[in-house]
Design a protein around this motif. Structure first.
Motif, PDB file in Angstrom:
ATOM      1  N   SER A  48     -11.815  -3.364   3.962  1.00 22.78           N
ATOM      2  CA  SER A  48     -10.370  -3.311   4.225  1.00 22.78           C
ATOM      3  C   SER A  48      -9.537  -2.880   3.031  1.00 22.78           C
ATOM      4  CB  SER A  48      -9.888  -4.693   4.678  1.00 22.78           C
ATOM      5  OG  SER A  48     -10.615  -5.145   5.780  1.00 22.78           O
ATOM      6  N   LEU A  49     -10.034  -3.122   1.847  1.00 16.62           N
ATOM      7  CA  LEU A  49      -9.259  -2.891   0.629  1.00 16.62           C
ATOM      8  C   LEU A  49      -8.783  -1.452   0.501  1.00 16.62           C
ATOM      9  CD1 LEU A  49      -8.236  -4.515  -1.790  1.00 16.62           C
ATOM     10  CD2 LEU A  49     -10.345  -3.931  -2.986  1.00 16.62           C
ATOM     11  N   GLY A  50      -9.628  -0.495   0.831  1.00 19.09           N
ATOM     12  CA  GLY A  50      -9.250   0.914   0.734  1.00 19.09           C
ATOM     13  C   GLY A  50      -8.074   1.263   1.634  1.00 19.09           C
ATOM     14  N   VAL A  52      -5.709  -0.747   2.789  1.00 14.67           N
ATOM     15  CA  VAL A  52      -4.489  -1.387   2.286  1.00 14.67           C
ATOM     16  C   VAL A  52      -4.004  -0.686   1.023  1.00 14.67           C
ATOM     17  CG1 VAL A  52      -3.478  -3.541   1.429  1.00 14.67           C
ATOM     18  CG2 VAL A  52      -5.086  -3.598   3.348  1.00 14.67           C
ATOM     19  N   ASN A  53      -4.908  -0.308   0.149  1.00 20.91           N
ATOM     20  CA  ASN A  53      -4.490   0.326  -1.098  1.00 20.91           C
ATOM     21  C   ASN A  53      -3.973   1.750  -0.915  1.00 20.91           C
ATOM     22  OD1 ASN A  53      -4.656  -1.864  -2.774  1.00 20.91           O
ATOM     23  ND2 ASN A  53      -6.785  -1.476  -3.351  1.00 20.91           N
ATOM     24  N   VAL A  54      -4.492   2.492   0.054  1.00 22.00           N
ATOM     25  CA  VAL A  54      -3.915   3.813   0.357  1.00 22.00           C
ATOM     26  C   VAL A  54      -2.487   3.636   0.848  1.00 22.00           C
ATOM     27  CG1 VAL A  54      -4.033   5.788   1.934  1.00 22.00           C
ATOM     28  CG2 VAL A  54      -6.095   5.017   0.751  1.00 22.00           C
ATOM     29  N   LEU A  55      -2.286   2.680   1.717  1.00 24.28           N
ATOM     30  CA  LEU A  55      -0.942   2.368   2.209  1.00 24.28           C
ATOM     31  C   LEU A  55      -0.005   2.029   1.054  1.00 24.28           C
ATOM     32  CD1 LEU A  55       1.141   1.501   4.430  1.00 24.28           C
ATOM     33  CD2 LEU A  55       0.055  -0.758   4.334  1.00 24.28           C
ATOM     34  N   ARG A  56      -0.450   1.142   0.181  1.00 22.85           N
ATOM     35  CA  ARG A  56       0.387   0.716  -0.943  1.00 22.85           C
ATOM     36  C   ARG A  56       0.659   1.880  -1.903  1.00 22.85           C
ATOM     37  NH1 ARG A  56       1.159  -4.764  -1.689  1.00 22.85           N
ATOM     38  NH2 ARG A  56       1.242  -4.505  -3.957  1.00 22.85           N
ATOM     39  N   LYS A  57      -0.341   2.705  -2.163  1.00 20.71           N
ATOM     40  CA  LYS A  57      -0.158   3.859  -3.046  1.00 20.71           C
ATOM     41  C   LYS A  57       0.887   4.814  -2.471  1.00 20.71           C
ATOM     42  CE  LYS A  57      -2.564   7.672  -5.281  1.00 20.71           C
ATOM     43  NZ  LYS A  57      -3.839   8.366  -5.464  1.00 20.71           N
ATOM     44  N   ASN A  58       0.817   5.059  -1.167  1.00 20.77           N
ATOM     45  CA  ASN A  58       1.782   5.950  -0.518  1.00 20.77           C
ATOM     46  C   ASN A  58       3.207   5.413  -0.564  1.00 20.77           C
ATOM     47  OD1 ASN A  58      -0.232   7.792   0.080  1.00 20.77           O
ATOM     48  ND2 ASN A  58      -0.537   7.030   2.165  1.00 20.77           N
ATOM     49  N   LYS A  59       3.341   4.130  -0.769  1.00 20.18           N
ATOM     50  CA  LYS A  59       4.670   3.501  -0.884  1.00 20.18           C
ATOM     51  C   LYS A  59       5.060   3.257  -2.339  1.00 20.18           C
ATOM     52  CE  LYS A  59       5.266   2.990   3.592  1.00 20.18           C
ATOM     53  NZ  LYS A  59       6.356   3.569   4.334  1.00 20.18           N
ATOM     54  N   GLY A  60       4.232   3.745  -3.280  1.00 22.70           N
ATOM     55  CA  GLY A  60       4.540   3.586  -4.699  1.00 22.70           C
ATOM     56  C   GLY A  60       4.275   2.190  -5.240  1.00 22.70           C
ATOM     57  N   ALA A  66      -9.830  -7.226  -4.885  1.00 31.57           N
ATOM     58  CA  ALA A  66     -10.559  -8.234  -4.117  1.00 31.57           C
ATOM     59  C   ALA A  66     -10.421  -9.568  -4.833  1.00 31.57           C
ATOM     60  CB  ALA A  66     -12.027  -7.839  -3.997  1.00 31.57           C
ATOM     61  N   ASP A  67     -10.057 -10.578  -4.096  1.00 31.35           N
ATOM     62  CA  ASP A  67      -9.807 -11.908  -4.654  1.00 31.35           C
ATOM     63  C   ASP A  67     -10.751 -12.897  -3.984  1.00 31.35           C
ATOM     64  OD1 ASP A  67      -8.451 -14.638  -4.460  1.00 31.35           O
ATOM     65  OD2 ASP A  67      -7.106 -13.629  -5.873  1.00 31.35           O
ATOM     66  N   ARG A 143      -1.147  -9.557  -5.363  1.00 32.36           N
ATOM     67  CA  ARG A 143      -2.125  -8.925  -6.252  1.00 32.36           C
ATOM     68  C   ARG A 143      -3.535  -8.945  -5.681  1.00 32.36           C
ATOM     69  NH1 ARG A 143       0.970 -11.741 -10.696  1.00 32.36           N
ATOM     70  NH2 ARG A 143       2.252 -10.062 -11.547  1.00 32.36           N
ATOM     71  N   GLY A 144      -3.838  -9.983  -4.873  1.00 33.56           N
ATOM     72  CA  GLY A 144      -5.191 -10.155  -4.381  1.00 33.56           C
ATOM     73  C   GLY A 144      -5.281 -10.074  -2.874  1.00 33.56           C
ATOM     74  N   LEU A 145      -6.485  -9.745  -2.388  1.00 32.48           N
ATOM     75  CA  LEU A 145      -6.713  -9.595  -0.963  1.00 32.48           C
ATOM     76  C   LEU A 145      -8.064 -10.176  -0.579  1.00 32.48           C
ATOM     77  CD1 LEU A 145      -5.733  -8.155   1.733  1.00 32.48           C
ATOM     78  CD2 LEU A 145      -7.288  -6.313   1.073  1.00 32.48           C
ATOM     79  N   GLY A 146      -8.093 -10.812   0.580  1.00 31.63           N
ATOM     80  CA  GLY A 146      -9.333 -11.256   1.196  1.00 31.63           C
ATOM     81  C   GLY A 146      -9.234 -11.037   2.692  1.00 31.63           C
ATOM     82  N   VAL A 147     -10.280 -10.506   3.300  1.00 34.61           N
ATOM     83  CA  VAL A 147     -10.303 -10.250   4.740  1.00 34.61           C
ATOM     84  C   VAL A 147     -11.663 -10.695   5.268  1.00 34.61           C
ATOM     85  CG1 VAL A 147     -10.132  -8.499   6.560  1.00 34.61           C
ATOM     86  CG2 VAL A 147      -8.762  -8.257   4.483  1.00 34.61           C
TER      87      VAL A 147
END
Length: 167
Positions: A48-50, A52-60, A66-67, A143-147
């Motif tokens: 899942s991390l990829g 979420v991080n593409v989304l966040r990158k596109n929003k600056g 991973a937490d 800062r951290g993510l868990g799924v």
């Protein structure tokens, strides 16, 4: 059946539980729904991390990492939902999102997204992405993510998903 999803964001919120009398406790019984779960679950953070991080990158926004505590909290929540066969954040009269996060070492503030019925991490992410409140959580100051996902034969082997975002 259409996939369902819900969200909760509790920042330092303590949920007050109901007060039960001894008379009410004496009449309580248990059911198979509350018996120990014999299900399966897996950490889906890496899958899942990829997304979420593409989304966040596109929003600056800065990427999440991973937490371990958030992953453990997500696994616990997914397993709890699979055990009772219900998609809900709070399970039981004395449940507290704040207490669950604190007891599992999740750095606050924290948020939790849940879903049910998706076959894989991409579909779970897509359901959260299409929901304004879930999207807001994924774009939050975390800062951290868990799924995680869990299934239980006693509840029909439906996949129950949980995402925990940690401060």
């Amino acid at each position: 059946m259409k996939d369902q999803l819900f969200l909760i964001e509790r920042r330092g919120f303590l949920r007050a539980g109901a007060v039960l009398s001894l008379g009410a406790l004496a009449g309580c019984t248990t059911s198979n729904v509350l018996s120990p779960a014999t299900g399966t679950g897996s950490d889906q953070t890496a899958a899942s991390l990829g997304y979420v991080n593409v989304l966040r990158k596109n929003k600056g926004l800065s990427p999440l990492v991973a937490d371990k505590a958030a992953s453990a909290a997500a696994m616990s929540q997914a397993a709890r939902m699979a055990k009772v066969g219900k998609m809900q954040h709070l399970i039981g009269w004395n449940d507290s999102f704040y207490d669950r996060m604190k007891s599992q070492g999740v750095v606050l503030p924290a948020a939790e997204n849940i879903a049910v019925g998706q076959d894989d991490a991409e579909r779970a992410y897509d359901a959260w992405y299409k929901s304004p409140k879930h999207l807001e959580n994924m774009l939050g100051n975390y800062r951290g993510l868990g799924v995680a996902v869990a299934q239980n034969a006693a509840s029909g082997n439906r996949p129950y998903w949980a995402m925990v975002l940690a401060g």
